[in-house]
Design a protein around this motif. Sequence first.
Motif, PDB file in Angstrom:
ATOM      1  N   ASP A  48      -9.314   0.647   8.429  1.00 17.20           N
ATOM      2  CA  ASP A  48      -9.106   0.124   7.081  1.00 17.20           C
ATOM      3  C   ASP A  48      -7.990  -0.921   7.148  1.00 17.20           C
ATOM      4  N   PRO A  49      -8.306  -2.194   6.868  1.00 20.96           N
ATOM      5  CA  PRO A  49      -7.297  -3.254   6.991  1.00 20.96           C
ATOM      6  C   PRO A  49      -6.037  -3.005   6.156  1.00 20.96           C
ATOM      7  N   GLU A  50      -6.183  -2.453   4.967  1.00 23.78           N
ATOM      8  CA  GLU A  50      -5.013  -2.195   4.114  1.00 23.78           C
ATOM      9  C   GLU A  50      -4.150  -1.077   4.694  1.00 23.78           C
ATOM     10  N   TYR A  51      -4.788  -0.042   5.215  1.00 23.40           N
ATOM     11  CA  TYR A  51      -4.038   1.049   5.850  1.00 23.40           C
ATOM     12  C   TYR A  51      -3.362   0.540   7.122  1.00 23.40           C
ATOM     13  N   PHE A  52      -4.068  -0.257   7.900  1.00 18.49           N
ATOM     14  CA  PHE A  52      -3.523  -0.773   9.153  1.00 18.49           C
ATOM     15  C   PHE A  52      -2.224  -1.545   8.914  1.00 18.49           C
ATOM     16  N   ASN A  62       9.053   3.510  17.708  1.00 20.26           N
ATOM     17  CA  ASN A  62       7.651   3.338  18.087  1.00 20.26           C
ATOM     18  C   ASN A  62       6.875   2.896  16.854  1.00 20.26           C
ATOM     19  N   LEU A  63       5.731   2.256  17.066  1.00 22.70           N
ATOM     20  CA  LEU A  63       4.854   1.922  15.944  1.00 22.70           C
ATOM     21  C   LEU A  63       4.194   3.193  15.441  1.00 22.70           C
ATOM     22  N   GLU A  64       4.149   3.332  14.114  1.00 21.26           N
ATOM     23  CA  GLU A  64       3.531   4.519  13.529  1.00 21.26           C
ATOM     24  C   GLU A  64       2.954   4.173  12.160  1.00 21.26           C
ATOM     25  N   TRP A  65       1.820   4.778  11.838  1.00 20.27           N
ATOM     26  CA  TRP A  65       1.173   4.608  10.546  1.00 20.27           C
ATOM     27  C   TRP A  65       1.526   5.793   9.650  1.00 20.27           C
ATOM     28  N   PRO A  66       1.290   5.683   8.321  1.00 21.50           N
ATOM     29  CA  PRO A  66       1.740   6.697   7.369  1.00 21.50           C
ATOM     30  C   PRO A  66       1.325   8.145   7.670  1.00 21.50           C
ATOM     31  N   HIS A  67       0.157   8.340   8.243  1.00 22.85           N
ATOM     32  CA  HIS A  67      -0.289   9.708   8.508  1.00 22.85           C
ATOM     33  C   HIS A  67       0.034  10.162   9.926  1.00 22.85           C
TER      34      HIS A  67
END
Length: 87
Positions: A48-52, A62-67
């Motif tokens: 999902d581009p918006e989530y990314f 480190n790089l990390e996403w919300p979940h």
Amino acid sequence: MEDPDKFNIKSFKLLGGFVIEIRYQDGKVQTIDFGQIRHEGWWKELEDPEYFKKVKINEIENLEWPHGQDFKPEHLYYWEKYRQDYM
């Protein structure tokens, strides 16, 4: 043994699509197209581009996403060596 701090991310820039330019503490710059990575299970959200775009540098640099999705920092640092593991 390598200094583990060299894998820490100093900054990053979203270049469009699913491409991220990563700058490490030791000065190395790595550009990775995360759109080429297979996204299964928990990783599916990264399609999902918006989530990314919600990627951040976490408390251990480190790089990390919300979940909580993240990648082993040494794998991103040595992407040429490990990229096939994610395809």
